[in-house]
Design an enzyme around this catalytic site. Structure first.
Site, mmCIF file in Angstrom:
data_model
loop_
_atom_site.group_PDB
_atom_site.id
_atom_site.type_symbol
_atom_site.label_atom_id
_atom_site.label_comp_id
_atom_site.label_asym_id
_atom_site.label_seq_id
_atom_site.Cartn_x
_atom_site.Cartn_y
_atom_site.Cartn_z
ATOM 1 N N GLU A 9 1.438 -1.488 -0.247
ATOM 2 C CA GLU A 9 -0.087 0.108 -0.200
ATOM 3 C C GLU A 9 1.429 1.321 0.119
ATOM 4 O O GLU A 9 1.026 2.018 0.973
ATOM 5 C CB GLU A 9 -0.878 -0.449 1.414
ATOM 6 C CG GLU A 9 -1.840 -1.484 1.374
ATOM 7 C CD GLU A 9 -3.370 -0.912 1.900
ATOM 8 O OE1 GLU A 9 -3.028 -0.291 2.901
ATOM 9 O OE2 GLU A 9 -4.150 -1.789 2.043
ATOM 10 N N GLU A 55 -5.653 -8.350 -0.447
ATOM 11 C CA GLU A 55 -6.491 -8.289 1.079
ATOM 12 C C GLU A 55 -7.656 -7.723 -0.100
ATOM 13 O O GLU A 55 -7.861 -6.866 -0.457
ATOM 14 C CB GLU A 55 -5.707 -6.855 1.676
ATOM 15 C CG GLU A 55 -4.442 -6.559 2.285
ATOM 16 C CD GLU A 55 -3.283 -6.231 2.721
ATOM 17 O OE1 GLU A 55 -4.701 -5.286 4.051
ATOM 18 O OE2 GLU A 55 -2.824 -5.386 3.249
HETATM 19 O O1 AHR Z 1 -5.078 -6.072 6.726
HETATM 20 C C1 AHR Z 1 -4.985 -4.825 7.531
HETATM 21 C C2 AHR Z 1 -4.425 -3.619 7.302
HETATM 22 O O2 AHR Z 1 -4.928 -2.852 6.446
HETATM 23 C C3 AHR Z 1 -2.735 -4.093 6.133
HETATM 24 O O3 AHR Z 1 -1.905 -3.863 7.418
HETATM 25 C C4 AHR Z 1 -2.940 -3.090 5.067
HETATM 26 O O4 AHR Z 1 -1.811 -3.459 4.593
HETATM 27 C C5 AHR Z 1 -4.621 -2.356 5.183
HETATM 28 O O5 AHR Z 1 -4.436 -0.869 5.267
#
Ligand code: AHR
Length: 493
Positions: free
Chosen positions: A173, A291
């Site tokens: 990210e 994610e």
């Molecule tokens: O999964 C939780 C958080 O969400 C992770 O650390 C990050 O990559 C995202 O913003």
């Protein structure tokens, strides 16, 4: 009751579902690692300190890859803190989550855990405070057989065989201002390219994932992705995207979250395809949706400088499980472009597995749709034609049924997944004439009267799939899908 029709033609194929669509994620965050997968004091811990009860639950999910070690944690992580004698490892401040990191688990222990849990590792290198050289060193430590300083150090630490990690995320990210040492797209693109050159020179067999957007809501989306890909297109194998959903008070909008995911995938592909044309490239960029989940971000509360505090410990309801199951269906329907998808995360932190320190481990509601998708969603994704009623949601006109079909020719199995988001029953006609006739083996359903029901340590099975039995073989089947319910229909072909 309204009618819906799904026509499944066996020769209309989207492509083979990549097994890595059923991947997950463990970050050094909260109790994901410590008292999640690792708790040497637990009565069920093995000789390395890993909880056997958690390993069993992970194995049952048939997870393909687990992304590690982060997440936001990654962007301040010195991977060398996590190798060598455990009692000599430094305790550090983790600036991403305001916690203390003991470093008792590092890449060697995680690789050992992954073997026990029967999963592959998807490693990530720090593009925040880390340098391209650090990234190369980590890959050399993990994958180079022997005869160099880093590979011999791994052997000295007791890991004679290389970890052979094939999939590497180049940062996490990096578009987010919350990231430690966040970069502009231009700066990240340049840094990622130089890092990828080093990684590829060290081990040409690795596959590399570059950071795309951390959500569609970023003002930089999709420009970030375009700029990053303009720098990295020929070296990257995947563009990473992330997205979480939560209920802002309108259940139908929440259930329609799959619409947003679908749109995100299509627009990320369109951006990648623009760069493909610009570069006159023959390569089509695939996505790593590394994610995705339901996450109540509004509840996020940090603690100051505690080791493994309980943070992001969302308890999932039946409604959350339905939304989650709808997102899983959309991933399958886009599996021609989404090759990797990581349920974020796996244990305790916004996770399907929830543990008590020194106590039990249970399956949250979202455990079940993931397990069923992972078990029955492998094979050829088909392109069914779905005709169903729709309704207005915050995403526009939204079909009230989300569904997909996966055909496993070798096993002679056809599996259909369906989510009814309507607040009334839907009559579904399933036309499978191209298969001759469909003999239903099993009909599994996730539903209930209390959408807020959750699984607890006292009532661990409050929400779980129920079997509705079978139906007589027929070319066209008629089924009633109760209001707000998620289904797996398993057929022998
Ligand atoms: O999964 C939780 C958080 O969400 C992770 O650390 C990050 O990559 C995202 O913003």
């Amino acid at each position: 009751m309204q009618n819906a029709k799904m026509t499944i033609e066996k020769s209309f194929r989207l492509g083979t579902v990549d097994n890595r669509l059923y991947s997950s994620f463990i970050e050094h965050l909260g109790r994901a690692v410590y008292t999640g997968i690792y708790e040497p004091e637990h009565p069920d811990a093995d000789e390395q300190g890993f909880r056997r009860d958690v390993i069993e639950l992970v194995r049952e999910l048939e997870v393909e890859l687990v992304r590690y070690p982060g997440g936001n944690f990654l962007s301040g992580y010195r991977w060398t803190d996590g190798i060598g004698p455990v009692d000599q490892r430094p305790r550090r401040l983790d600036l991403a989550w305001r916690t203390i990191e003991s470093n008792k688990v590092g890449i060697d222990e995680f690789a050992a855990w992954a073997k026990k849990a029967d999963v592959g590792v998807m490693a990530a290198v720090n593009m925040g405070t880390g340098t391209p050289q650090d990234a190369g060193d980590m890959l050399e430590y993990c994958n180079f057989p022997s005869g160099t300083a880093w590979s011999d150090l791994r052997i000295k630490h007791g890991y004679k065989e290389p970890h052979n990690i094939k999939t590497w995320c180049v940062g996490n990210e990096m578009d987010g201002p919350w990231q430690i040492c966040h970069l502009t797209a231009e700066d990240y693109g340049k840094k990622a390219l130089e890092t990828m050159k080093i990684l590829e020179w060290i081990d040409p067999s690795v596959e590399l994932v570059v950071c795309g957007s951390s959500t569609t809501l970023m003002p930089t989306y999709p420009e970030w992705d375009r700029v990053v890909l303009e720098h990295t297109y020929e070296k990257a194998d995947y563009l990473s995207i992330h997205r979480y959903y939560e209920n802002f008070g309108n259940d139908l909008d929440f259930l329609a979250s799959f619409m947003d995911m679908d749109e995100f995938i299509h627009s990320a592909c369109a951006t990648a395809d623009y760069v493909k044309s610009l570069k006159r490239s023959k390569k089509t960029m695939m996505l790593s949706f590394d994610e995705w989940n339901v996450w109540y971000q509004k509840n996020l509360q940090l603690h100051d400088w505690i080791e493994a505090p309980p943070i992001l410990e969302d308890r999932y309801s039946l409604l959350d499980a339905l939304v989650f199951g709808g997102l899983g269906i959309t991933l399958i329907n886009n599996s021609d472009r989404v090759r990797i998808a990581c349920l974020a995360q796996l244990v305790n932190v916004i996770a399907p597995i929830f543990t008590e320190k020194n106590g039990k481990a249970i399956r949250q509601t979202t455990y079940y749709p993931f397990k069923l998708l992972s078990k029955y969603g492998r094979g050829e994704a088909l392109k069914p034609v779905l005709i169903c009623p729709d309704a207005e949601t915050k995403y526009g006109r939204t079909p009230l049924l989300n569904a997909c079909a996966v055909y496993n020719e070798e096993a002679g199995e056809l599996n259909v997944f369906a989510l009814n988001i309507a607040d009334e029953e839907l009559k579904l006609t399933l036309d499978g004439r191209s298969f001759g006739s469909l003999a239903m083996q099993e009909h599994l359903i996730i539903r209930g009267d209390d959408m807020n029901a959750i699984n607890t340590f006292d009532k661990p099975d409050a929400v779980k799939p129920q079997s509705l039995g079978t139906a007589a073989p027929a070319e066209c089947l008629e089924l009633v899908l109760p209001a707000r319910s998620w289904h797996v229909l398993r057929f022998k072909v």
